[in-house]
Scaffold this motif. Sequence first.
Motif, PDB file in Angstrom:
ATOM      1  N   ALA A 195      -6.559   5.722  10.873  1.00  0.00           N
ATOM      2  CA  ALA A 195      -6.366   4.389  10.771  1.00  0.00           C
ATOM      3  C   ALA A 195      -5.436   3.917  10.164  1.00  0.00           C
ATOM      4  O   ALA A 195      -4.817   4.549   9.202  1.00  0.00           O
ATOM      5  N   VAL A 196      -4.988   2.771  10.384  1.00  0.00           N
ATOM      6  CA  VAL A 196      -4.035   2.077   9.380  1.00  0.00           C
ATOM      7  C   VAL A 196      -4.914   1.208   8.293  1.00  0.00           C
ATOM      8  O   VAL A 196      -5.848   0.403   8.707  1.00  0.00           O
ATOM      9  N   TYR A 197      -4.667   1.486   7.243  1.00  0.00           N
ATOM     10  CA  TYR A 197      -5.449   0.975   6.034  1.00  0.00           C
ATOM     11  C   TYR A 197      -4.738   0.064   5.409  1.00  0.00           C
ATOM     12  O   TYR A 197      -3.461   0.017   5.049  1.00  0.00           O
ATOM     13  N   TYR A 198      -5.414  -1.102   5.009  1.00  0.00           N
ATOM     14  CA  TYR A 198      -4.945  -2.540   4.628  1.00  0.00           C
ATOM     15  C   TYR A 198      -5.536  -2.963   3.231  1.00  0.00           C
ATOM     16  O   TYR A 198      -6.779  -2.754   3.383  1.00  0.00           O
ATOM     17  N   CYS A 199      -4.740  -3.094   2.315  1.00  0.00           N
ATOM     18  CA  CYS A 199      -5.127  -3.849   1.098  1.00  0.00           C
ATOM     19  C   CYS A 199      -5.241  -5.136   1.296  1.00  0.00           C
ATOM     20  O   CYS A 199      -4.435  -6.064   1.880  1.00  0.00           O
ATOM     21  N   ALA A 200      -6.350  -6.016   0.796  1.00  0.00           N
ATOM     22  CA  ALA A 200      -6.179  -7.354   0.787  1.00  0.00           C
ATOM     23  C   ALA A 200      -6.993  -8.019  -0.392  1.00  0.00           C
ATOM     24  O   ALA A 200      -7.655  -7.445  -1.256  1.00  0.00           O
ATOM     25  N   SER A 246      -3.292   3.442  -2.761  1.00  0.00           N
ATOM     26  CA  SER A 246      -2.936   2.606  -3.790  1.00  0.00           C
ATOM     27  C   SER A 246      -2.420   1.380  -3.288  1.00  0.00           C
ATOM     28  O   SER A 246      -1.585   1.368  -2.288  1.00  0.00           O
ATOM     29  N   CYS A 247      -2.801   0.220  -3.985  1.00  0.00           N
ATOM     30  CA  CYS A 247      -2.036  -1.028  -3.656  1.00  0.00           C
ATOM     31  C   CYS A 247      -1.470  -1.755  -4.757  1.00  0.00           C
ATOM     32  O   CYS A 247      -2.310  -2.038  -5.797  1.00  0.00           O
ATOM     33  N   THR A 264      -0.917   1.251   5.510  1.00  0.00           N
ATOM     34  CA  THR A 264      -0.446   2.454   5.592  1.00  0.00           C
ATOM     35  C   THR A 264      -1.420   3.430   6.218  1.00  0.00           C
ATOM     36  O   THR A 264      -2.670   3.368   6.527  1.00  0.00           O
ATOM     37  N   GLN A 265      -0.677   4.316   6.922  1.00  0.00           N
ATOM     38  CA  GLN A 265      -1.063   5.082   8.087  1.00  0.00           C
ATOM     39  C   GLN A 265      -1.951   6.281   7.266  1.00  0.00           C
ATOM     40  O   GLN A 265      -1.507   6.953   6.672  1.00  0.00           O
ATOM     41  N   VAL A 266      -3.066   6.429   7.756  1.00  0.00           N
ATOM     42  CA  VAL A 266      -3.981   7.621   7.401  1.00  0.00           C
ATOM     43  C   VAL A 266      -4.310   8.310   8.744  1.00  0.00           C
ATOM     44  O   VAL A 266      -4.962   7.737   9.698  1.00  0.00           O
ATOM     45  N   THR A 267      -4.009   9.678   8.882  1.00  0.00           N
ATOM     46  CA  THR A 267      -4.217  10.515   9.999  1.00  0.00           C
ATOM     47  C   THR A 267      -5.082  11.512   9.562  1.00  0.00           C
ATOM     48  O   THR A 267      -4.445  12.565   8.726  1.00  0.00           O
ATOM     49  N   VAL A 268      -5.996  11.922  10.165  1.00  0.00           N
ATOM     50  CA  VAL A 268      -7.149  13.089   9.805  1.00  0.00           C
ATOM     51  C   VAL A 268      -6.982  13.899  11.294  1.00  0.00           C
ATOM     52  O   VAL A 268      -7.554  13.544  12.313  1.00  0.00           O
ATOM     53  N   GLU A 294       0.676  -1.079   0.041  1.00  0.00           N
ATOM     54  CA  GLU A 294       0.129   0.011  -0.039  1.00  0.00           C
ATOM     55  C   GLU A 294       0.853   1.107  -0.031  1.00  0.00           C
ATOM     56  O   GLU A 294       2.056   1.207   0.489  1.00  0.00           O
ATOM     57  N   SER A 295       0.350   2.347  -0.665  1.00  0.00           N
ATOM     58  CA  SER A 295       0.971   3.600  -0.605  1.00  0.00           C
ATOM     59  C   SER A 295       0.021   4.680  -0.498  1.00  0.00           C
ATOM     60  O   SER A 295      -1.242   4.552  -0.899  1.00  0.00           O
TER      61      SER A 295
END
Length: 126
Positions: free
Chosen positions: A92-97, A21-22, A120-124, A6-7
């Motif tokens: 949250a941390v976002y994961y592709c699967a 993106s994954c 990949t970490q997403v912080t809002v 992920e990025s």
Amino acid sequence: QVQLVESGGGLVQAGGSLRLSCAASGRIFSRDGMGWFRQAPGKEREFVAAINWSGIITYYEDSAKGRFAISRDNAKNTVSLQMNSLKPEDTAVYYCAAATNRGGRATTDRREYNYWGQGTQVTVSS
């Protein structure tokens, strides 16, 4: 070796946008269902969005509907998550699967995904 990477994560203000993106390697995922999940600190990993092999069928978690959009490019073996109108609770941390045993169907069930990225970490910020 199968990998999902992920990025696109980062820090964004509330109301902003990010595109995750994954990129997949080691396997062609064009016939598999793909999904995005997220995990906030102290919480279980939860479903965000899923897409079937062709990209025609998509599912979203209720809070993501109307704000997030999942898409895929089978020629590039990638899947993306466009996130708009971000809220602090999206942090949250976002994961592709990838779900390789579901005949290409989209699925919201975390248990049906057998390949996962590292996240990949997403912080809002508010």
